[in-house]
Design a protein around this motif. Structure first.
Motif, PDB file in Angstrom:
ATOM      1  N   LYS A   3      77.247  91.681  38.548  1.00  0.00           N
ATOM      2  CA  LYS A   3      76.988  90.566  37.630  1.00  0.00           C
ATOM      3  C   LYS A   3      78.047  90.519  36.529  1.00  0.00           C
ATOM      4  O   LYS A   3      78.463  89.446  36.105  1.00  0.00           O
ATOM      5  N   LYS A   4      78.485  91.664  36.075  1.00  0.00           N
ATOM      6  CA  LYS A   4      79.499  91.735  35.022  1.00  0.00           C
ATOM      7  C   LYS A   4      80.821  91.161  35.527  1.00  0.00           C
ATOM      8  O   LYS A   4      81.466  90.365  34.837  1.00  0.00           O
ATOM      9  N   TYR A   5      81.216  91.563  36.761  1.00  0.00           N
ATOM     10  CA  TYR A   5      82.467  91.033  37.320  1.00  0.00           C
ATOM     11  C   TYR A   5      82.354  89.540  37.640  1.00  0.00           C
ATOM     12  O   TYR A   5      83.301  88.796  37.480  1.00  0.00           O
ATOM     13  N   LEU A   6      81.182  89.147  38.088  1.00  0.00           N
ATOM     14  CA  LEU A   6      80.953  87.739  38.394  1.00  0.00           C
ATOM     15  C   LEU A   6      81.080  86.900  37.126  1.00  0.00           C
ATOM     16  O   LEU A   6      81.688  85.809  37.143  1.00  0.00           O
ATOM     17  N   LEU A   7      80.552  87.383  36.022  1.00  0.00           N
ATOM     18  CA  LEU A   7      80.668  86.686  34.743  1.00  0.00           C
ATOM     19  C   LEU A   7      82.127  86.626  34.287  1.00  0.00           C
ATOM     20  O   LEU A   7      82.589  85.586  33.807  1.00  0.00           O
ATOM     21  N   LEU A   8      82.876  87.705  34.471  1.00  0.00           N
ATOM     22  CA  LEU A   8      84.296  87.707  34.098  1.00  0.00           C
ATOM     23  C   LEU A   8      85.092  86.729  34.959  1.00  0.00           C
ATOM     24  O   LEU A   8      85.966  86.005  34.458  1.00  0.00           O
ATOM     25  N   TYR A   9      84.821  86.686  36.268  1.00  0.00           N
ATOM     26  CA  TYR A   9      85.508  85.726  37.150  1.00  0.00           C
ATOM     27  C   TYR A   9      85.182  84.290  36.741  1.00  0.00           C
ATOM     28  O   TYR A   9      86.058  83.420  36.714  1.00  0.00           O
ATOM     29  N   PHE A  10      83.918  84.063  36.441  1.00  0.00           N
ATOM     30  CA  PHE A  10      83.505  82.724  36.017  1.00  0.00           C
ATOM     31  C   PHE A  10      84.227  82.315  34.734  1.00  0.00           C
ATOM     32  O   PHE A  10      84.730  81.193  34.631  1.00  0.00           O
ATOM     33  N   LEU A  11      84.286  83.207  33.758  1.00  0.00           N
ATOM     34  CA  LEU A  11      84.996  82.899  32.508  1.00  0.00           C
ATOM     35  C   LEU A  11      86.485  82.726  32.749  1.00  0.00           C
ATOM     36  O   LEU A  11      87.116  81.833  32.158  1.00  0.00           O
ATOM     37  N   ALA A  12      87.063  83.532  33.608  1.00  0.00           N
ATOM     38  CA  ALA A  12      88.494  83.422  33.893  1.00  0.00           C
ATOM     39  C   ALA A  12      88.822  82.105  34.585  1.00  0.00           C
ATOM     40  O   ALA A  12      89.883  81.523  34.345  1.00  0.00           O
ATOM     41  N   LEU A  13      87.931  81.627  35.434  1.00  0.00           N
ATOM     42  CA  LEU A  13      88.164  80.345  36.108  1.00  0.00           C
ATOM     43  C   LEU A  13      87.803  79.140  35.240  1.00  0.00           C
ATOM     44  O   LEU A  13      88.376  78.065  35.395  1.00  0.00           O
ATOM     45  N   SER A  14      86.870  79.310  34.342  1.00  0.00           N
ATOM     46  CA  SER A  14      86.434  78.171  33.525  1.00  0.00           C
ATOM     47  C   SER A  14      87.459  77.786  32.464  1.00  0.00           C
ATOM     48  O   SER A  14      87.565  76.614  32.098  1.00  0.00           O
ATOM     49  N   ILE A  15      88.242  78.731  31.980  1.00  0.00           N
ATOM     50  CA  ILE A  15      89.245  78.415  30.953  1.00  0.00           C
ATOM     51  C   ILE A  15      90.303  77.445  31.487  1.00  0.00           C
ATOM     52  O   ILE A  15      90.575  76.420  30.850  1.00  0.00           O
ATOM     53  N   PRO A  16      90.922  77.677  32.658  1.00  0.00           N
ATOM     54  CA  PRO A  16      91.884  76.695  33.164  1.00  0.00           C
ATOM     55  C   PRO A  16      91.245  75.331  33.474  1.00  0.00           C
ATOM     56  O   PRO A  16      91.860  74.285  33.257  1.00  0.00           O
ATOM     57  N   VAL A  17      90.012  75.368  33.970  1.00  0.00           N
ATOM     58  CA  VAL A  17      89.324  74.101  34.256  1.00  0.00           C
ATOM     59  C   VAL A  17      89.112  73.319  32.963  1.00  0.00           C
ATOM     60  O   VAL A  17      89.353  72.108  32.904  1.00  0.00           O
ATOM     61  N   LEU A  18      88.689  73.985  31.924  1.00  0.00           N
ATOM     62  CA  LEU A  18      88.491  73.314  30.638  1.00  0.00           C
ATOM     63  C   LEU A  18      89.820  72.796  30.069  1.00  0.00           C
ATOM     64  O   LEU A  18      89.874  71.703  29.494  1.00  0.00           O
TER      65      LEU A  18
END
Length: 98
Positions: A3-18
């Motif tokens: 869950k921790k890595y999944l949250l980090l991947y999500f945050l890492a992908l959401s920044i470029p999308v934003l």
């Protein structure tokens, strides 16, 4: 741990999308601003054109201008008042006014 890595991947992908969304919105805003400026310029041109047309109508519909055109270009002459004929119709049984 997953869950921790999944949250980090999500945050890492959401920044470029934003950031991409921000760039897209900024580009859209600039396009709309240019379109608005173009429309305002067109509106100003139409208003000035209408002002010129109204001034031309006022100038050409003045009695002096009409008299000038009638006498000089159309070669019309004024009729003396003694040549006027007025017809008055009074209401009666056959020709009632409503």
């Amino acid at each position: 741990m997953i869950k921790k890595y999944l949250l980090l991947y999500f945050l890492a992908l959401s920044i470029p999308v934003l950031l991409c969304l921000l760039v897209w919105q900024s580009n859209r805003y600039q396009n709309l601003s240019r379109e608005l400026a173009r429309l305002e310029q067109t509106q100003t041109e139409w208003i000035e054109s209408n002002k010129r047309l109204i001034a031309g109508i006022a100038e050409n519909s003045s009695p002096e201008r009409i008299d000038f055109i009638a006498q000089n270009q159309l070669e019309l002459k004024k009729i003396p008042p003694e040549y006027y004929l007025q017809v008055r119709i009074r209401g009666g049984k056959d020709n009632e006014f409503y």
